[in-house]
Design an enzyme around this catalytic site. Structure first.
Site, short mmCIF file in Angstrom:
data_model
loop_
_atom_site.label_atom_id
_atom_site.label_comp_id
_atom_site.label_asym_id
_atom_site.label_seq_id
_atom_site.Cartn_x
_atom_site.Cartn_y
_atom_site.Cartn_z
N GLY A 14 -5.10 -1.64 -3.34
CA GLY A 14 -5.06 -3.10 -3.29
C GLY A 14 -6.12 -3.83 -2.48
O GLY A 14 -5.96 -5.01 -2.22
N SER A 20 -8.39 -9.28 1.72
CA SER A 20 -7.20 -8.50 1.35
C SER A 20 -6.60 -7.80 2.56
O SER A 20 -7.33 -7.26 3.41
CB SER A 20 -7.58 -7.41 0.34
OG SER A 20 -8.08 -7.95 -0.84
N ILE A 21 -5.27 -7.77 2.59
CA ILE A 21 -4.59 -7.07 3.68
C ILE A 21 -4.97 -5.58 3.63
O ILE A 21 -5.20 -4.96 4.67
CB ILE A 21 -3.07 -7.29 3.58
CG1 ILE A 21 -2.74 -8.79 3.73
CG2 ILE A 21 -2.34 -6.47 4.64
CD1 ILE A 21 -1.30 -9.17 3.42
N ILE A 94 0.00 -4.39 -3.46
CA ILE A 94 -0.23 -4.85 -4.84
C ILE A 94 0.77 -5.95 -5.19
O ILE A 94 1.97 -5.78 -4.98
CB ILE A 94 -0.01 -3.67 -5.82
CG1 ILE A 94 -0.99 -2.53 -5.55
CG2 ILE A 94 -0.13 -4.15 -7.27
CD1 ILE A 94 -0.69 -1.26 -6.35
N TYR A 149 7.53 -9.93 1.22
CA TYR A 149 7.60 -11.28 1.80
C TYR A 149 9.06 -11.74 1.87
O TYR A 149 9.89 -11.33 1.05
CB TYR A 149 6.76 -12.27 0.97
CG TYR A 149 6.80 -13.66 1.57
CD1 TYR A 149 6.34 -13.86 2.87
CD2 TYR A 149 7.34 -14.72 0.87
CE1 TYR A 149 6.42 -15.10 3.45
CE2 TYR A 149 7.41 -15.98 1.45
CZ TYR A 149 6.96 -16.16 2.75
OH TYR A 149 7.04 -17.39 3.33
N TYR A 159 7.71 -19.77 -4.54
CA TYR A 159 7.35 -18.34 -4.60
C TYR A 159 7.67 -17.75 -5.97
O TYR A 159 7.24 -16.66 -6.31
CB TYR A 159 8.03 -17.57 -3.47
CG TYR A 159 7.25 -16.36 -3.02
CD1 TYR A 159 6.01 -16.49 -2.38
CD2 TYR A 159 7.74 -15.07 -3.23
CE1 TYR A 159 5.30 -15.38 -1.98
CE2 TYR A 159 7.03 -13.96 -2.84
CZ TYR A 159 5.81 -14.12 -2.20
OH TYR A 159 5.11 -13.02 -1.80
N LYS A 166 9.89 -9.05 -5.06
CA LYS A 166 9.92 -8.52 -3.69
C LYS A 166 11.30 -7.95 -3.35
O LYS A 166 11.40 -6.94 -2.65
CB LYS A 166 9.51 -9.59 -2.67
CG LYS A 166 8.04 -9.98 -2.73
CD LYS A 166 7.11 -8.80 -2.61
CE LYS A 166 5.66 -9.22 -2.42
NZ LYS A 166 4.72 -8.07 -2.55
P1 NAI Z 1 -4.92 -9.53 -2.70
O1 NAI Z 1 -5.03 -10.42 -3.89
O2 NAI Z 1 -6.13 -9.31 -1.90
O3 NAI Z 1 -4.29 -8.10 -3.13
C1 NAI Z 1 -3.47 -7.91 -4.26
C2 NAI Z 1 -4.01 -6.65 -4.94
O4 NAI Z 1 -3.17 -6.22 -6.03
C3 NAI Z 1 -5.42 -6.83 -5.50
O5 NAI Z 1 -6.31 -5.90 -4.90
C4 NAI Z 1 -5.23 -6.54 -6.97
O6 NAI Z 1 -6.37 -5.99 -7.58
C5 NAI Z 1 -4.06 -5.57 -6.92
N1 NAI Z 1 -3.48 -5.36 -8.25
C6 NAI Z 1 -3.06 -6.31 -9.14
N2 NAI Z 1 -2.67 -5.72 -10.28
C7 NAI Z 1 -2.84 -4.38 -10.12
C8 NAI Z 1 -2.60 -3.24 -10.95
N3 NAI Z 1 -2.11 -3.37 -12.20
N4 NAI Z 1 -2.88 -2.01 -10.45
C9 NAI Z 1 -3.37 -1.85 -9.20
N5 NAI Z 1 -3.62 -2.89 -8.37
C10 NAI Z 1 -3.35 -4.14 -8.83
O7 NAI Z 1 -3.76 -10.20 -1.81
P2 NAI Z 1 -2.93 -9.67 -0.53
O8 NAI Z 1 -2.34 -10.90 0.06
O9 NAI Z 1 -3.77 -8.79 0.30
O10 NAI Z 1 -1.75 -8.87 -1.22
C11 NAI Z 1 -1.36 -7.58 -0.84
C12 NAI Z 1 0.15 -7.45 -0.78
O11 NAI Z 1 0.65 -8.23 0.31
C13 NAI Z 1 0.89 -7.93 -2.04
O12 NAI Z 1 1.99 -7.07 -2.28
C14 NAI Z 1 1.37 -9.30 -1.60
O13 NAI Z 1 2.48 -9.75 -2.36
C15 NAI Z 1 1.74 -8.98 -0.16
N6 NAI Z 1 1.97 -10.15 0.69
C16 NAI Z 1 1.03 -11.13 0.76
C17 NAI Z 1 1.25 -12.25 1.51
C18 NAI Z 1 0.25 -13.37 1.52
O14 NAI Z 1 0.62 -14.49 1.89
N7 NAI Z 1 -0.99 -13.12 1.15
C19 NAI Z 1 2.49 -12.42 2.32
C20 NAI Z 1 3.39 -11.29 2.23
C21 NAI Z 1 3.13 -10.21 1.43
#
Ligand code: NAI
Length: 269
Positions: A14, A20-21, A94, A149, A159, A166
């Protein structure tokens, strides 16, 4: 740096771009001595900047759509071969909702979109673990973490269907975590993270207000992506061997707040 992950091998899902986290986590894991392969969906690899991260952390990139079991099987086989042994840690970072992307309200879901988002955001976690489990690819006392989340527990209207995804994700962590713990001595947890300014985060309607509200509600303020990365490092380390089946809040205290003085003051104005 504490060398907390020296000698440990992992898979990080991810990392899309430097916000990205998973990107911050990869950087911190690298600093703590862990080695890993990076993976993302082929389209995300083309769109994003993961090559830069791979160079910086001396990691190889293996494309995999996390909804495809055959892609995941290939990924795990390759990872074990490249890293020279079984896996100690996995980050599932993801998330994606097609309804959110298309602007469909929660009361007007397109169920094909719902299923796609659920498959990517929730079921993929089961698929990742089932592949690791069947291949016996995890070392004993390994650690698996997915990101969640608080909309899984409480209502955040915008959301959308990600709230349901989630809730499902957290349930998989407990259900699969039981078998992984009992039979393989591997722990499985979710981290429930503050709103964070990333590509996925900005997808949520009204995100800027949302993140500011959350910051003012939390006694320690919002947890950043780097805070999340640091917490994940502890969960991958041997310092947390008996922590499993948990949904762990990394949110500056938000989840136990009713109201804060800052929010009350806002209404006096
Ligand atoms: P991000 O957009 O940088 O990361 C999401 C990732 O999911 C991307 O790298 C994307 O390519 C990947 N992805 C999507 N479809 C995919 C697939 N079919 N196969 C493999 N990878 C796939 O955003 P972020 O925020 O770093 O998200 C990471 C996690 O953190 C997610 O689960 C998100 O829900 C969670 N999260 C994020 C928060 C926020 O406010 N940004 C808060 C709490 C949790």
């Amino acid at each position: 740096m504490y060398n907390l992950l020296k000698g440990k091998r992992g898979i990080i899902f991810g990392a899309l771009d430097e916000n990205s986290i998973a990107w911050k986590t990869a950087e911190r894991v690298h600093e703590e001595g862990g080695t890993f392969v990076l993976t993302n969906a082929p389209a995300s690899i083309r769109m994003g900047t993961i090559d830069k991260l791979a160079l910086k952390t001396n990691a190889q990139i293996i494309p995999a759509d996390a909804t495809s079991v055959s892609d995941l099987e290939h990924l795990v086989d390759e990872a074990v071969q490249i890293l020279g042994g079984k896996i100690d840690f996995v980050l599932h970072s993801i998330g994606m909702s097609v309804n959110v992307r298309k602007g469909n309200h929660y009361t007007n879901e397109n169920y094909e979109f719902t299923e796609k988002g659920w498959n990517v955001s929730a079921l993929s976690f089961h698929k990742v673990m089932q592949v690791l489990y069947k291949k016996e690819a995890m070392n004993e006392w390994g650690s698996i973490v997915a990101l969640s989340y608080m909309a899984a527990q409480r209502v955040f209207p915008d959301y959308n269907d990600m709230a349901d995804n989630k809730a499902y994700l957290e349930s998989i962590a407990r259900s699969f975590g039981y078998f992984f713990g009992k039979n393989k001595k591997v722990r499985v947890n979710t981290i429930s993270q503050s709103p964070t300014a990333t590509k996925a985060g900005h997808g949520v309607k009204g995100f800027d207000d949302f993140i500011a509200y959350s910051d003012k509600m939390s006694p320690l303020g919002n947890a950043t992506a780097l805070d999340c990365a640091n917490y994940t490092v502890t969960l991958f380390s041997d310092l947390t061997k008996k922590v499993t089946l948990q949904n762990l809040y990394n949110d500056g205290g938000f989840s136990n707040m009713g109201v804060s003085q800052e929010i009350l003051d806002h209404f006096k104005e």
